[in-house]
Scaffold this motif. Sequence first.
Motif, PDB file in Angstrom:
ATOM      1  N   LYS A   5       0.833  -1.198   0.000  1.00 57.06           N
ATOM      2  CA  LYS A   5       0.000   0.000   0.000  1.00 57.06           C
ATOM      3  C   LYS A   5       0.873   1.257   0.000  1.00 57.06           C
ATOM      4  N   GLY A   6       0.327   2.331  -0.558  1.00 56.40           N
ATOM      5  CA  GLY A   6       1.014   3.612  -0.545  1.00 56.40           C
ATOM      6  C   GLY A   6       2.022   3.805  -1.668  1.00 56.40           C
ATOM      7  N   GLY A  56     -15.487  10.051  -0.332  1.00 59.64           N
ATOM      8  CA  GLY A  56     -14.982  10.091   1.041  1.00 59.64           C
ATOM      9  C   GLY A  56     -13.709   9.300   1.228  1.00 59.64           C
ATOM     10  N   GLY A  57     -13.630   8.140   0.595  1.00 59.26           N
ATOM     11  CA  GLY A  57     -12.431   7.310   0.712  1.00 59.26           C
ATOM     12  C   GLY A  57     -11.220   7.943   0.063  1.00 59.26           C
ATOM     13  N   ILE A  58     -11.417   8.562  -1.079  1.00 61.28           N
ATOM     14  CA  ILE A  58     -10.310   9.232  -1.761  1.00 61.28           C
ATOM     15  C   ILE A  58      -9.869  10.455  -0.958  1.00 61.28           C
ATOM     16  N   ARG A  59     -10.819  11.215  -0.449  1.00 66.42           N
ATOM     17  CA  ARG A  59     -10.474  12.385   0.374  1.00 66.42           C
ATOM     18  C   ARG A  59      -9.711  11.974   1.630  1.00 66.42           C
ATOM     19  N   ALA A  60     -10.117  10.872   2.230  1.00 66.32           N
ATOM     20  CA  ALA A  60      -9.425  10.405   3.436  1.00 66.32           C
ATOM     21  C   ALA A  60      -7.959  10.108   3.132  1.00 66.32           C
ATOM     22  N   ARG A  63      -5.963  13.278   2.667  1.00 61.00           N
ATOM     23  CA  ARG A  63      -5.758  13.993   3.936  1.00 61.00           C
ATOM     24  C   ARG A  63      -4.904  13.209   4.923  1.00 61.00           C
ATOM     25  N   GLY A  64      -4.416  12.039   4.486  1.00 58.63           N
ATOM     26  CA  GLY A  64      -3.547  11.243   5.347  1.00 58.63           C
ATOM     27  C   GLY A  64      -4.274  10.397   6.370  1.00 58.63           C
ATOM     28  N   LYS A  65      -5.585  10.277   6.254  1.00 62.41           N
ATOM     29  CA  LYS A  65      -6.374   9.443   7.177  1.00 62.41           C
ATOM     30  C   LYS A  65      -6.441   8.027   6.593  1.00 62.41           C
TER      31      LYS A  65
END
Length: 102
Positions: A5-6, A56-60, A63-65
């Motif tokens: 991931k990442g 919401g998932g993409i925004r999270a 934003r590093g959440k």
Amino acid sequence: MLLAKGTRRHRVIGYIWASLLGLVALSSFWIHDLRQIGPFSLIHLLSVYTLYNLVGGIRAAQRGKIDEHRSTMRQLFYVALIGAGAFTLLPGRDMHLVVFGQ
């Protein structure tokens, strides 16, 4: 879901998956074969759920959440893909005939 991931690969595959999932959810609003609420059906609620949580998932993630991102994307996978897939196999649907015959 099993890859690291990442990474750049994760982000590219994620944006492709999110784009396609969003496109399918949006396209469902032009399908009116099963009318329960005006021109729409209860399955359209799943499309609204999908689009809302996709954003919401993409925004999270942006934003590093990451925990929130992971949870939201897993929910989308199970609810939007597997759940919607199960709906297509209900008796009376075209895919039910394809898979199970008459």
